[in-house]
Design a protein around this motif. Structure first.
Motif, PDB file in Angstrom:
ATOM      1  N   GLY A  73      12.213   3.693   0.831  1.00  0.00           N
ATOM      2  CA  GLY A  73      13.290   4.448   1.443  1.00  0.00           C
ATOM      3  C   GLY A  73      13.175   4.480   2.960  1.00  0.00           C
ATOM      4  N   ARG A  74      14.072   5.221   3.562  1.00  0.00           N
ATOM      5  CA  ARG A  74      14.118   5.302   5.026  1.00  0.00           C
ATOM      6  C   ARG A  74      12.806   5.851   5.605  1.00  0.00           C
ATOM      7  N   TRP A  75      12.239   6.892   4.957  1.00  0.00           N
ATOM      8  CA  TRP A  75      11.007   7.485   5.463  1.00  0.00           C
ATOM      9  C   TRP A  75       9.868   6.468   5.467  1.00  0.00           C
ATOM     10  N   THR A  76       9.702   5.735   4.371  1.00  0.00           N
ATOM     11  CA  THR A  76       8.640   4.729   4.296  1.00  0.00           C
ATOM     12  C   THR A  76       8.829   3.663   5.371  1.00  0.00           C
ATOM     13  N   ALA A  77      10.074   3.241   5.562  1.00  0.00           N
ATOM     14  CA  ALA A  77      10.363   2.244   6.592  1.00  0.00           C
ATOM     15  C   ALA A  77      10.038   2.779   7.985  1.00  0.00           C
ATOM     16  N   GLN A  78      10.319   4.055   8.219  1.00  0.00           N
ATOM     17  CA  GLN A  78      10.005   4.645   9.522  1.00  0.00           C
ATOM     18  C   GLN A  78       8.498   4.752   9.739  1.00  0.00           C
ATOM     19  N   ARG A 103       0.834  -1.206   0.000  1.00  0.00           N
ATOM     20  CA  ARG A 103       0.000   0.000   0.000  1.00  0.00           C
ATOM     21  C   ARG A 103       0.865   1.250   0.000  1.00  0.00           C
ATOM     22  N   ALA A 104       1.923   1.243   0.798  1.00  0.00           N
ATOM     23  CA  ALA A 104       2.823   2.398   0.844  1.00  0.00           C
ATOM     24  C   ALA A 104       3.425   2.674  -0.527  1.00  0.00           C
ATOM     25  N   ILE A 105       3.776   1.621  -1.252  1.00  0.00           N
ATOM     26  CA  ILE A 105       4.343   1.790  -2.594  1.00  0.00           C
ATOM     27  C   ILE A 105       3.299   2.371  -3.541  1.00  0.00           C
ATOM     28  N   VAL A 106       2.083   1.831  -3.508  1.00  0.00           N
ATOM     29  CA  VAL A 106       1.018   2.319  -4.389  1.00  0.00           C
ATOM     30  C   VAL A 106       0.743   3.803  -4.140  1.00  0.00           C
ATOM     31  N   PRO A 111      11.303  10.429  12.530  1.00  0.00           N
ATOM     32  CA  PRO A 111      11.565  10.496  11.088  1.00  0.00           C
ATOM     33  C   PRO A 111      12.211  11.831  10.714  1.00  0.00           C
ATOM     34  N   GLU A 112      13.531  11.844  10.766  1.00  0.00           N
ATOM     35  CA  GLU A 112      14.276  13.091  10.633  1.00  0.00           C
ATOM     36  C   GLU A 112      14.175  13.710   9.244  1.00  0.00           C
ATOM     37  N   LEU A 113      13.789  12.903   8.241  1.00  0.00           N
ATOM     38  CA  LEU A 113      13.660  13.408   6.875  1.00  0.00           C
ATOM     39  C   LEU A 113      12.266  13.963   6.588  1.00  0.00           C
ATOM     40  N   ASP A 114      11.345  13.808   7.523  1.00  0.00           N
ATOM     41  CA  ASP A 114       9.948  14.171   7.292  1.00  0.00           C
ATOM     42  C   ASP A 114       9.766  15.693   7.328  1.00  0.00           C
ATOM     43  N   LEU A 151      13.667  -3.369   5.123  1.00  0.00           N
ATOM     44  CA  LEU A 151      12.668  -2.816   4.202  1.00  0.00           C
ATOM     45  C   LEU A 151      13.312  -2.000   3.086  1.00  0.00           C
ATOM     46  N   THR A 152      14.404  -1.297   3.394  1.00  0.00           N
ATOM     47  CA  THR A 152      15.016  -0.467   2.357  1.00  0.00           C
ATOM     48  C   THR A 152      15.817  -1.279   1.346  1.00  0.00           C
ATOM     49  N   ARG A 153      15.880  -2.594   1.525  1.00  0.00           N
ATOM     50  CA  ARG A 153      16.418  -3.444   0.454  1.00  0.00           C
ATOM     51  C   ARG A 153      15.454  -3.508  -0.720  1.00  0.00           C
ATOM     52  N   VAL A 154      14.182  -3.231  -0.460  1.00  0.00           N
ATOM     53  CA  VAL A 154      13.169  -3.259  -1.520  1.00  0.00           C
ATOM     54  C   VAL A 154      13.284  -1.997  -2.364  1.00  0.00           C
ATOM     55  N   LYS A 155      13.295  -2.151  -3.677  1.00  0.00           N
ATOM     56  CA  LYS A 155      13.318  -1.000  -4.571  1.00  0.00           C
ATOM     57  C   LYS A 155      12.095  -0.121  -4.298  1.00  0.00           C
TER      58      LYS A 155
END
Length: 208
Positions: free
Chosen positions: A134-139, A44-47, A153-156, A127-131
């Motif tokens: 990224g770090r934000w999605t994993a967080q 879902r996050a990818i979609v 989430p420091e990038l948010d 999780l970030t091994r998946v194309k």
């Protein structure tokens, strides 16, 4: 809903600026999305990446429609023809991301069934091994899927804006600034992040 009184007590004592945000926002309604599987949550996050909520929701519903109105199992997704996936509105890039997720989960490279047993940074690394993840999605997965209490989430951008407003900073804090400012919030940095997001919704009388 979990009782966040301990978290709020700690955060107010640790940071007067954050205490003021907590007072303005009110009760903590941080909630974990427990429905469905971990695989479904990452898919879902990818979609939903880089799309408006409405457009993403439509595509996500059509995607599930290909599999009897449910999220496919990894093996089912790997067997689905590209043309069917493109037909529901998924881009070639996202189809590639979803197939990579399905392949890595099916092979055990990304151990979603056992991911609850991993530490926070181990989850991010897996999780970030998946194309496309990224770090934000994993967080976000750590916070809203696994309910981990100490994720910052420091990038948010919302967290950065929330700190900018709370601390009356002229410029957005950098990710390093976020981690430094947020260090005293441990072990409840997920709750602190939630309050920073909500402070933007409430406006604190300003933008965001």
């Amino acid at each position: 809903m979990p009782d966040y009184r301990r978290a709020i007590t700690h955060l107010k004592r640790a940071d007067p600026k954050l205490a003021a945000v907590i007072e303005r926002v009110g009760p903590c309604r941080f909630a974990v999305r427990a429905e469905g599987t971990h695989f479904e949550a990452v898919a879902r996050a990818i979609v939903f990446q880089q799309l408006s909520g409405k457009a993403a929701g439509t595509i996500h519903k059509r995607f599930h429609g290909l599999f009897g109105d449910r999220c496919p199992e990894p093996g089912e997704l790997l067997l689905a023809p590209d043309e069917d996936l493109r037909g529901v509105g998924l881009s070639r890039q996202k189809i590639g991301y979803l197939r990579d997720l399905a392949d890595r989960v099916a092979s055990g490279d990304v151990p979603l069934d056992d991911i609850d047993s991993l530490g926070d940074e181990e989850v991010v690394a897996a999780l970030t091994r998946v194309k496309g993840v990224g770090r934000w999605t994993a967080q976000m997965f750590l916070m809203f899927r696994l309910g981990r209490p100490d994720v910052l989430p420091e990038l948010d951008l919302g967290v950065q804006k929330g700190i900018q407003l709370a601390y009356n900073k002229r410029a957005l804090p950098t990710p390093k600034d976020v981690l430094r400012i947020g260090a005293p919030w441990a072990p409840w940095r997920s709750v602190a992040s939630w309050y920073l997001w909500r402070s933007l919704e409430n406006g604190d009388g300003q933008g965001g």
